[in-house]
Enzyme design. Structure first.
Site, mmCIF file in Angstrom:
data_model
loop_
_atom_site.group_PDB
_atom_site.id
_atom_site.type_symbol
_atom_site.label_atom_id
_atom_site.label_comp_id
_atom_site.label_asym_id
_atom_site.label_seq_id
_atom_site.Cartn_x
_atom_site.Cartn_y
_atom_site.Cartn_z
ATOM 1 N N ASP A 1 0.814 -1.220 0.000
ATOM 2 C CA ASP A 1 0.000 0.000 0.000
ATOM 3 C C ASP A 1 0.851 1.275 0.000
ATOM 4 O O ASP A 1 0.585 2.209 -0.737
ATOM 5 C CB ASP A 1 -0.988 0.008 1.185
ATOM 6 N N ASP B 1 7.103 4.021 3.400
ATOM 7 C CA ASP B 1 7.332 5.188 4.250
ATOM 8 C C ASP B 1 8.838 5.223 4.557
ATOM 9 O O ASP B 1 9.622 5.702 3.740
ATOM 10 C CB ASP B 1 6.457 4.978 5.496
ATOM 11 N N PHE C 1 -0.160 11.451 7.177
ATOM 12 C CA PHE C 1 -0.758 10.141 7.431
ATOM 13 C C PHE C 1 -2.034 10.011 6.614
ATOM 14 O O PHE C 1 -2.933 10.852 6.709
ATOM 15 C CB PHE C 1 -1.044 9.935 8.919
ATOM 16 N N ARG D 1 -10.108 1.178 5.791
ATOM 17 C CA ARG D 1 -9.525 0.464 4.646
ATOM 18 C C ARG D 1 -10.482 0.431 3.462
ATOM 19 O O ARG D 1 -10.071 0.313 2.316
ATOM 20 C CB ARG D 1 -9.195 -0.982 5.025
HETATM 21 P P1 IMP Z 1 7.685 1.582 6.514
HETATM 22 O O1 IMP Z 1 8.192 0.251 6.985
HETATM 23 O O2 IMP Z 1 8.093 2.693 7.433
HETATM 24 O O3 IMP Z 1 8.033 1.882 5.081
HETATM 25 O O4 IMP Z 1 6.125 1.560 6.648
HETATM 26 C C1 IMP Z 1 5.354 0.885 5.790
HETATM 27 C C2 IMP Z 1 4.062 0.405 6.445
HETATM 28 O O5 IMP Z 1 3.566 1.329 7.411
HETATM 29 C C3 IMP Z 1 3.022 0.302 5.376
HETATM 30 O O6 IMP Z 1 2.939 -1.012 4.915
HETATM 31 C C4 IMP Z 1 1.757 0.753 6.067
HETATM 32 O O7 IMP Z 1 1.074 -0.370 6.580
HETATM 33 C C5 IMP Z 1 2.197 1.612 7.216
HETATM 34 N N1 IMP Z 1 2.040 3.060 6.914
HETATM 35 C C6 IMP Z 1 3.008 3.971 6.644
HETATM 36 N N2 IMP Z 1 2.511 5.182 6.396
HETATM 37 C C7 IMP Z 1 1.166 5.062 6.528
HETATM 38 C C8 IMP Z 1 0.074 5.985 6.375
HETATM 39 O O8 IMP Z 1 0.218 7.186 6.078
HETATM 40 N N3 IMP Z 1 -1.169 5.459 6.583
HETATM 41 C C9 IMP Z 1 -1.393 4.153 6.907
HETATM 42 N N4 IMP Z 1 -0.409 3.261 7.040
HETATM 43 C C10 IMP Z 1 0.864 3.709 6.866
HETATM 44 MG MG MG Z 2 1.332 -2.239 5.045
#
Ligand code: IMP
Ligand code: MG
Length: 175
Positions: A98, A101, A150, A163
């Site tokens: 999805d 980040d 977010f 969702r």
């Molecule tokens: P990362 O490991 O920091 O790249 O985060 C990735 C995961 O964090 C994604 O698979 C999402 O499930 C969750 N995530 C990161 N940013 C958001 C957001 O803005 N809304 C909802 N879920 C998020």
């Molecule tokens: Mg995720």
């Protein structure tokens, strides 16, 4: 606490982008057989829309990882809640997520899948928050680059809510 959602990307924009992405992806794999690995739960809405635009038959599998819990902040460690259930050795793999980040989740997943010796691994993410990147991860296919806010909807949740929204919106919480 009051939660307010402000529309950021419309249902129509998402639809259009996904059909283009599906074409790009199939072309980039030279229309060879493809194993789509969807990252639960957030990637599921994109994955099912994406594969329905693909002309060649695809194999579909799921992984579930956890790094966020129910908060808006990422926690340090990624754990596997559900692993792949098909062998991927020698196969073309497309990860469908999805949002990327910090890149922590994707970095972990790519390294883990590569140990199974697939032919290739590419990443498709609906949303990309480039400013937040802490790991050296680049998605091969990006739906939309978004600012560091977010967001919820179209698979993305806040504490398991929202969702099912057909569009993407930014979430603000008033205390
Ligand atoms: P990362 O490991 O920091 O790249 O985060 C990735 C995961 O964090 C994604 O698979 C999402 O499930 C969750 N995530 C990161 N940013 C958001 C957001 O803005 N809304 C909802 N879920 C998020
Ligand atoms: Mg995720």
């Amino acid at each position: 606490m009051k939660e307010t959602i402000t529309a950021l990307i419309s249902e129509e924009e998402i639809k259009k982008r996904i059909s283009k992405l599906a074409d790009e992806i199939e072309k980039s794999f030279n229309y060879e057989p493809l194993t789509v690995i969807c990252v639960l739960k957030g990637g599921v809405v994109l994955a099912i829309d994406l594969i329905r635009h693909m002309k060649k038959s695809v194999e579909l599998d799921f992984v579930e990882l956890s790094s966020y819990g129910d908060s808006m902040e990422s926690v340090g460690k990624v754990t596997v809640k559900k692993d792949i259930s098909v062998p991927i050795k020698g196969k073309n793999v497309l990860i469908v997520e999805d949002i990327i980040d910090s890149g922590r989740t994707m970095d972990f997943l790519v390294n883990r899948l590569k140990r199974e010796m697939p032919k290739s691994v590419k990443i498709c993410t609906l949303l990309n928050k480039e400013q937040q990147r802490k790991f050296d991860i680049k998605a091969d296919f990006i739906g939309f680059d978004i600012p560091d806010k977010f967001v919820v909807g179209y698979g993305l949740d806040y504490a398991q809510k929202y969702r099912n929204l057909p569009y993407i919106g930014t979430l603000s919480i008033e205390k």
